[in-house]
Design a protein around this motif. Structure first.
Motif, PDB file in Angstrom:
ATOM      1  N   MET A 130      81.973  41.253  92.866  1.00 49.38           N
ATOM      2  CA  MET A 130      81.826  40.426  91.670  1.00 49.38           C
ATOM      3  C   MET A 130      83.181  40.019  91.076  1.00 49.38           C
ATOM      4  O   MET A 130      83.228  39.316  90.069  1.00 49.38           O
ATOM      5  N   GLY A 131      84.259  40.492  91.700  1.00 50.23           N
ATOM      6  CA  GLY A 131      85.589  40.155  91.215  1.00 50.23           C
ATOM      7  C   GLY A 131      86.081  41.051  90.102  1.00 50.23           C
ATOM      8  O   GLY A 131      87.077  40.730  89.435  1.00 50.23           O
ATOM      9  N   LYS A 132      85.437  42.207  89.906  1.00 51.68           N
ATOM     10  CA  LYS A 132      85.844  43.136  88.854  1.00 51.68           C
ATOM     11  C   LYS A 132      86.941  44.057  89.380  1.00 51.68           C
ATOM     12  O   LYS A 132      86.769  44.720  90.398  1.00 51.68           O
ATOM     13  N   LYS A 133      88.052  44.082  88.666  1.00 48.53           N
ATOM     14  CA  LYS A 133      89.235  44.790  89.166  1.00 48.53           C
ATOM     15  C   LYS A 133      89.467  46.144  88.494  1.00 48.53           C
ATOM     16  O   LYS A 133      90.043  47.045  89.097  1.00 48.53           O
ATOM     17  N   ASP A 134      89.060  46.272  87.235  1.00 46.15           N
ATOM     18  CA  ASP A 134      89.377  47.470  86.465  1.00 46.15           C
ATOM     19  C   ASP A 134      88.176  48.406  86.452  1.00 46.15           C
ATOM     20  O   ASP A 134      87.357  48.388  85.532  1.00 46.15           O
ATOM     21  N   VAL A 135      88.044  49.198  87.506  1.00 47.19           N
ATOM     22  CA  VAL A 135      86.926  50.137  87.652  1.00 47.19           C
ATOM     23  C   VAL A 135      87.515  51.526  87.873  1.00 47.19           C
ATOM     24  O   VAL A 135      88.285  51.738  88.816  1.00 47.19           O
ATOM     25  N   ARG A 136      87.167  52.453  86.992  1.00 48.83           N
ATOM     26  CA  ARG A 136      87.676  53.816  87.111  1.00 48.83           C
ATOM     27  C   ARG A 136      86.525  54.809  87.130  1.00 48.83           C
ATOM     28  O   ARG A 136      85.463  54.575  86.549  1.00 48.83           O
TER      29      ARG A 136
END
Length: 246
Positions: free
Chosen positions: A161-167
């Motif tokens: 989905m183009g989500k970069k900030d996943v922790r």
């Protein structure tokens, strides 16, 4: 502009909602203005973890439809800077207008320092609604192989989905179990393929606080889970808080 986090998980039972509540409470303790939105349509429980299940609350759909403003969101009786919107009960998630939902969140970001969207477990319509709106994610998992596999799948979907900030938040960690199966948190991180935001130990106070109708950070201020949520809240604010198993 306030920071918008989606709290997601690959499966139920990871303690996602209690983590969401604990972090929100920790930020409110520090005077940050926080809005929690229960996005688990039909299975809402965030009010229980926040210790406000006896209080009435608007649903986020009430605000989306224009009948109420964000100023009418329920105020937490013990945390003056913490506000709450519950999930609607009688509206299928597919019928929630994304444009209005997104507009509400844009407005909320001008009024609050932090927004937390407690997404439903799994990757169905509710997850897609929340994920499309959020730019930062905390992915809550247990340390067991099924939970980690599901977390890795959610991480892959967010990447697509183009989500970069996943922790990653590894919750309900049992130190004895990790030792018995010779598993480390580094192994969990490697298997999930995500950086670590925090570790939360298994803590009976989480269940006890909810049972007695209290927020965890008021019920057991120095409990392992409460301390872990405070450490994660510090990291979200950019402070160099160590990650440890205590």
């Amino acid at each position: 502009m306030g920071e918008l986090f989606a709290i997601v998980s690959g499966k139920g039972g990871t303690g996602k909602t209690s983590v969401c509540a604990g972090i929100a409470e920790a930020l409110a303790e520090e005077g940050r203005s926080v809005l929690c939105v229960d996005c688990d349509v039909g299975l809402r429980n965030l009010d229980i973890s926040l210790g406000i299940s006896e209080s009435g609350a608007l649903s986020f759909l009430d605000v989306c439809e224009g009948g109420y403003s964000l100023d009418h969101a329920a105020k937490h009786p013990l945390y003056p800077t913490l506000s709450f919107l519950t999930a609607p009960m009688n509206c299928p998630v597919e019928k929630i207008p994304f444009g209005s939902f997104n507009a509400m969140l844009r407005q909320a970001r001008t009024q609050f320092d932090y927004l937390f969207l407690d997404a439903p477990a799994g990757v169905d319509a509710g997850f897609r609604l929340v994920s499309a709106a959020a730019d930062r994610f905390l992915l809550v998992t247990g340390s067991g192989p099924a939970a980690v596999r599901d977390a890795a799948r959610v991480g892959d979907l967010l990447e697509l989905m183009g989500k970069k900030d996943v922790r990653l938040v590894v919750n309900r960690v049992n130190r004895s179990m990790l030792s018995t199966v010779q598993l480390t948190i580094d192994d969990v991180m490697d298997n999930a393929g995500l950086p670590l935001a925090g570790i939360v130990l298994e803590d009976p106070n989480v269940t006890l606080a909810a049972s007695f109708g209290y927020p965890l950070l008021k019920y057991a201020r120095r409990s392992p889970a409460a301390k872990a949520c405070r450490r994660i809240a510090k990291r979200l604010q950019g402070f160099p808080e160590p990650i440890n198993l205590r």
